[in-house]
Design a protein around this motif. Sequence first.
Motif, PDB file in Angstrom:
ATOM      1  N   ALA A 116       0.647  -1.295  -0.078  1.00  0.00           N
ATOM      2  CA  ALA A 116       0.006  -0.049  -0.121  1.00  0.00           C
ATOM      3  C   ALA A 116       0.902   1.248   0.094  1.00  0.00           C
ATOM      4  CB  ALA A 116      -0.786  -0.016   1.196  1.00  0.00           C
ATOM      5  N   LEU A 117       2.026   1.152   0.325  1.00  0.00           N
ATOM      6  CA  LEU A 117       2.924   2.321   0.465  1.00  0.00           C
ATOM      7  C   LEU A 117       3.413   2.780  -0.974  1.00  0.00           C
ATOM      8  CD1 LEU A 117       5.564   1.256   3.328  1.00  0.00           C
ATOM      9  CD2 LEU A 117       3.711   2.903   3.412  1.00  0.00           C
ATOM     10  N   VAL A 118       3.084   1.594  -1.954  1.00  0.00           N
ATOM     11  CA  VAL A 118       3.439   2.070  -3.369  1.00  0.00           C
ATOM     12  C   VAL A 118       2.393   2.736  -3.987  1.00  0.00           C
ATOM     13  CG1 VAL A 118       4.180   0.938  -5.489  1.00  0.00           C
ATOM     14  CG2 VAL A 118       5.033   0.254  -3.174  1.00  0.00           C
ATOM     15  N   ASP A 119       0.985   2.326  -3.874  1.00  0.00           N
ATOM     16  CA  ASP A 119      -0.230   2.768  -4.661  1.00  0.00           C
ATOM     17  C   ASP A 119      -0.995   3.272  -3.979  1.00  0.00           C
ATOM     18  OD1 ASP A 119      -1.136   0.374  -3.626  1.00  0.00           O
ATOM     19  OD2 ASP A 119      -1.972  -0.035  -5.583  1.00  0.00           O
ATOM     20  N   GLY A 120      -0.904   3.623  -2.539  1.00  0.00           N
ATOM     21  CA  GLY A 120      -1.977   4.186  -1.845  1.00  0.00           C
ATOM     22  C   GLY A 120      -3.072   3.126  -1.255  1.00  0.00           C
ATOM     23  N   GLY A 121      -2.704   1.862  -1.605  1.00  0.00           N
ATOM     24  CA  GLY A 121      -3.730   0.931  -0.793  1.00  0.00           C
ATOM     25  C   GLY A 121      -4.717   0.392  -2.026  1.00  0.00           C
ATOM     26  N   GLN A 122      -4.420   0.785  -2.948  1.00  0.00           N
ATOM     27  CA  GLN A 122      -5.416   0.182  -4.375  1.00  0.00           C
ATOM     28  C   GLN A 122      -5.280  -1.442  -4.494  1.00  0.00           C
ATOM     29  OE1 GLN A 122      -6.399   2.903  -7.616  1.00  0.00           O
ATOM     30  NE2 GLN A 122      -4.040   3.368  -7.446  1.00  0.00           N
ATOM     31  N   PHE A 123      -4.029  -1.872  -4.489  1.00  0.00           N
ATOM     32  CA  PHE A 123      -3.928  -3.130  -4.752  1.00  0.00           C
ATOM     33  C   PHE A 123      -4.458  -3.906  -3.366  1.00  0.00           C
ATOM     34  CE2 PHE A 123      -1.524  -7.110  -4.388  1.00  0.00           C
ATOM     35  CZ  PHE A 123      -1.813  -7.825  -5.416  1.00  0.00           C
ATOM     36  N   ALA A 124      -4.057  -3.554  -2.190  1.00  0.00           N
ATOM     37  CA  ALA A 124      -4.306  -4.346  -1.019  1.00  0.00           C
ATOM     38  C   ALA A 124      -6.044  -4.362  -0.939  1.00  0.00           C
ATOM     39  CB  ALA A 124      -3.878  -3.672  -0.068  1.00  0.00           C
ATOM     40  N   ARG A 125      -6.454  -3.037  -1.350  1.00  0.00           N
ATOM     41  CA  ARG A 125      -8.205  -2.902  -0.924  1.00  0.00           C
ATOM     42  C   ARG A 125      -8.649  -3.955  -2.137  1.00  0.00           C
ATOM     43  NH1 ARG A 125      -7.616   1.951  -0.463  1.00  0.00           N
ATOM     44  NH2 ARG A 125      -7.997   2.577  -2.675  1.00  0.00           N
ATOM     45  N   LEU A 126      -8.339  -3.914  -3.216  1.00  0.00           N
ATOM     46  CA  LEU A 126      -8.798  -4.936  -4.032  1.00  0.00           C
ATOM     47  C   LEU A 126      -8.925  -6.165  -3.841  1.00  0.00           C
ATOM     48  CD1 LEU A 126     -10.271  -5.095  -7.221  1.00  0.00           C
ATOM     49  CD2 LEU A 126      -7.844  -5.384  -8.005  1.00  0.00           C
ATOM     50  N   TYR A 127      -7.783  -6.664  -3.132  1.00  0.00           N
ATOM     51  CA  TYR A 127      -7.721  -8.086  -2.938  1.00  0.00           C
ATOM     52  C   TYR A 127      -8.477  -8.533  -1.370  1.00  0.00           C
ATOM     53  CZ  TYR A 127      -5.386 -12.736  -1.940  1.00  0.00           C
ATOM     54  OH  TYR A 127      -5.216 -13.987  -1.333  1.00  0.00           O
ATOM     55  N   LEU A 128      -8.339  -7.522  -0.556  1.00  0.00           N
ATOM     56  CA  LEU A 128      -9.078  -7.688   0.763  1.00  0.00           C
ATOM     57  C   LEU A 128     -10.341  -7.423   0.839  1.00  0.00           C
ATOM     58  CD1 LEU A 128      -6.205  -6.463   3.126  1.00  0.00           C
ATOM     59  CD2 LEU A 128      -6.793  -8.737   2.436  1.00  0.00           C
ATOM     60  N   VAL A 129     -10.801  -6.476   0.006  1.00  0.00           N
ATOM     61  CA  VAL A 129     -12.192  -6.051   0.011  1.00  0.00           C
ATOM     62  C   VAL A 129     -13.128  -6.268  -1.166  1.00  0.00           C
ATOM     63  CG1 VAL A 129     -13.892  -3.870   0.391  1.00  0.00           C
ATOM     64  CG2 VAL A 129     -11.572  -3.896   1.365  1.00  0.00           C
ATOM     65  N   GLY A 130     -12.545  -6.661  -2.325  1.00  0.00           N
ATOM     66  CA  GLY A 130     -12.784  -6.895  -3.448  1.00  0.00           C
ATOM     67  C   GLY A 130     -13.295  -5.503  -4.391  1.00  0.00           C
ATOM     68  N   GLY A 131     -13.743  -5.745  -5.616  1.00  0.00           N
ATOM     69  CA  GLY A 131     -14.087  -4.566  -6.389  1.00  0.00           C
ATOM     70  C   GLY A 131     -13.764  -4.979  -7.801  1.00  0.00           C
ATOM     71  N   GLU A 132     -13.964  -3.988  -8.598  1.00  0.00           N
ATOM     72  CA  GLU A 132     -13.962  -4.314 -10.234  1.00  0.00           C
ATOM     73  C   GLU A 132     -12.431  -3.988 -10.418  1.00  0.00           C
ATOM     74  OE1 GLU A 132     -15.621  -2.665 -14.547  1.00  0.00           O
ATOM     75  OE2 GLU A 132     -16.387  -2.132 -12.495  1.00  0.00           O
ATOM     76  N   LEU A 133     -11.812  -4.940 -11.219  1.00  0.00           N
ATOM     77  CA  LEU A 133     -10.336  -4.633 -11.755  1.00  0.00           C
ATOM     78  C   LEU A 133     -10.822  -4.302 -13.184  1.00  0.00           C
ATOM     79  CD1 LEU A 133      -7.258  -5.147 -11.306  1.00  0.00           C
ATOM     80  CD2 LEU A 133      -7.734  -7.427 -12.332  1.00  0.00           C
ATOM     81  N   SER A 134     -10.434  -2.756 -13.372  1.00  0.00           N
ATOM     82  CA  SER A 134     -10.661  -2.349 -14.499  1.00  0.00           C
ATOM     83  C   SER A 134      -9.236  -2.067 -15.249  1.00  0.00           C
ATOM     84  CB  SER A 134     -11.417  -0.753 -14.370  1.00  0.00           C
ATOM     85  OG  SER A 134     -10.416  -0.044 -13.393  1.00  0.00           O
ATOM     86  N   THR A 135      -9.478  -1.896 -16.609  1.00  0.00           N
ATOM     87  CA  THR A 135      -8.318  -1.729 -17.376  1.00  0.00           C
ATOM     88  C   THR A 135      -7.618  -0.446 -17.083  1.00  0.00           C
ATOM     89  OG1 THR A 135      -9.617  -2.715 -19.336  1.00  0.00           O
ATOM     90  CG2 THR A 135      -7.906  -1.416 -19.914  1.00  0.00           C
ATOM     91  N   GLU A 136      -8.330   0.640 -16.747  1.00  0.00           N
ATOM     92  CA  GLU A 136      -7.664   1.903 -16.162  1.00  0.00           C
ATOM     93  C   GLU A 136      -6.777   1.557 -15.035  1.00  0.00           C
ATOM     94  OE1 GLU A 136     -10.786   1.390 -16.762  1.00  0.00           O
ATOM     95  OE2 GLU A 136     -11.413   2.767 -18.575  1.00  0.00           O
ATOM     96  N   LEU A 137      -7.230   0.780 -14.062  1.00  0.00           N
ATOM     97  CA  LEU A 137      -6.546   0.374 -12.722  1.00  0.00           C
ATOM     98  C   LEU A 137      -5.434  -0.402 -13.165  1.00  0.00           C
ATOM     99  CD1 LEU A 137      -6.556   0.703  -9.732  1.00  0.00           C
ATOM    100  CD2 LEU A 137      -7.761  -1.328  -9.597  1.00  0.00           C
ATOM    101  N   LEU A 138      -5.528  -1.269 -14.055  1.00  0.00           N
ATOM    102  CA  LEU A 138      -4.274  -2.081 -14.549  1.00  0.00           C
ATOM    103  C   LEU A 138      -3.057  -1.344 -15.276  1.00  0.00           C
ATOM    104  CD1 LEU A 138      -5.868  -5.381 -15.956  1.00  0.00           C
ATOM    105  CD2 LEU A 138      -4.458  -5.212 -13.784  1.00  0.00           C
ATOM    106  N   MET A 139      -3.697  -0.329 -15.901  1.00  0.00           N
ATOM    107  CA  MET A 139      -2.741   0.364 -16.516  1.00  0.00           C
ATOM    108  C   MET A 139      -1.880   1.545 -15.945  1.00  0.00           C
ATOM    109  SD  MET A 139      -2.809  -0.614 -19.613  1.00  0.00           S
ATOM    110  CE  MET A 139      -1.955   0.766 -20.556  1.00  0.00           C
ATOM    111  N   GLN A 140      -2.347   1.548 -14.461  1.00  0.00           N
ATOM    112  CA  GLN A 140      -1.516   2.496 -13.584  1.00  0.00           C
ATOM    113  C   GLN A 140      -0.272   1.844 -12.945  1.00  0.00           C
ATOM    114  OE1 GLN A 140      -3.988   3.975 -10.332  1.00  0.00           O
ATOM    115  NE2 GLN A 140      -5.829   4.341 -11.817  1.00  0.00           N
ATOM    116  N   SER A 141       0.652   2.648 -13.275  1.00  0.00           N
ATOM    117  CA  SER A 141       1.915   2.167 -13.013  1.00  0.00           C
ATOM    118  C   SER A 141       2.282   1.939 -11.519  1.00  0.00           C
ATOM    119  CB  SER A 141       3.233   3.039 -13.424  1.00  0.00           C
ATOM    120  OG  SER A 141       3.058   4.538 -12.939  1.00  0.00           O
ATOM    121  N   ASP A 142       1.539   2.489 -10.807  1.00  0.00           N
ATOM    122  CA  ASP A 142       1.796   2.348  -9.226  1.00  0.00           C
ATOM    123  C   ASP A 142       1.068   1.210  -8.833  1.00  0.00           C
ATOM    124  OD1 ASP A 142       3.045   4.714  -9.137  1.00  0.00           O
ATOM    125  OD2 ASP A 142       1.338   5.933  -8.148  1.00  0.00           O
ATOM    126  N   PHE A 143      -0.010   0.886  -9.541  1.00  0.00           N
ATOM    127  CA  PHE A 143      -0.795  -0.459  -9.154  1.00  0.00           C
ATOM    128  C   PHE A 143      -0.247  -1.565  -9.829  1.00  0.00           C
ATOM    129  CE2 PHE A 143      -3.674  -4.015 -10.212  1.00  0.00           C
ATOM    130  CZ  PHE A 143      -4.526  -3.949  -9.162  1.00  0.00           C
TER     131      PHE A 143
END
Length: 264
Positions: A116-143
């Motif tokens: 989470a220190l790298v991308d502000g917690g987006q990856f961790a939140r997606l894994y632990l809480v769930g959500g939609e894995l969008s193309t835009e999210l995958l294209m973010q270098s921080d993610f």
Amino acid sequence: MKLRIVPARQGAVWVKMGMRTFFKQPLALSGLFFLFMAAMSVLSMVPVLGSIVALALLPAATLGLMAATQETTKGKFPMPAVLVSAFRAGQQQLRGMLVLGGLYALGFLLVMGLSALVDGGQFARLYLVGGELSTELLMQSDFEWAALAAMALYLPLSLLFWHAPALVHWHSISPVKSLFFSFVACMRNFWAFAVFGLTWLAAFLGMGLAVAIVSALLGSPQLVGALLFPMGMAMAAMFFTSLYFTFDDTFEVSPGDPHDPAHP
């Protein structure tokens, strides 16, 4: 109990033994793996808390699949009750497995926290809480960097826990010592485990390529999705079956030890 140092080629042997054992009881071992996955998936549907509980139960569930493999090597039919073997072996093993589960959950959450220190917690939140894995999210270098950081940090965690559940369950070793012995055993047999991992990677890639070729030859792109999921799950079940052999071959047991497959 004594640590065995095996040659690098033994990693491929572990894969072969896992596949061979799987096909001795394919329906039973597939069913147990699907049951294991279903239980983890249902728990993970509960936001945050469910994922944490699933993480804490993962060492015990993995031990259950290893116990099912051991039953198969003895010529027995593994029943669903074998999945909870970790909770039926006595108070000492039960306490040890619960501690091990708690440590695994804490370790995994630490990995997610550091990512989470790298991308502000987006990856961790997606894994632990769930959500939609969008193309835009995958294209973010921080993610992407957060996902890579999590994978790199998870590797030493997986080595710590690779043999730990089996050591706690079959040899009554304390959780902390089992983590130490597991890490040392994996590092002392580094090349065997490297071959093991690369062989499985090649097997999964080969399976995906074979499905794609068959679908292309039949002119049915939809066949990829229809075949890839069940075949991928079967391959994953074989992978978990092979875990038993990485442990059984790494630690030498004394005659009469309850873990010894020859033991009644």
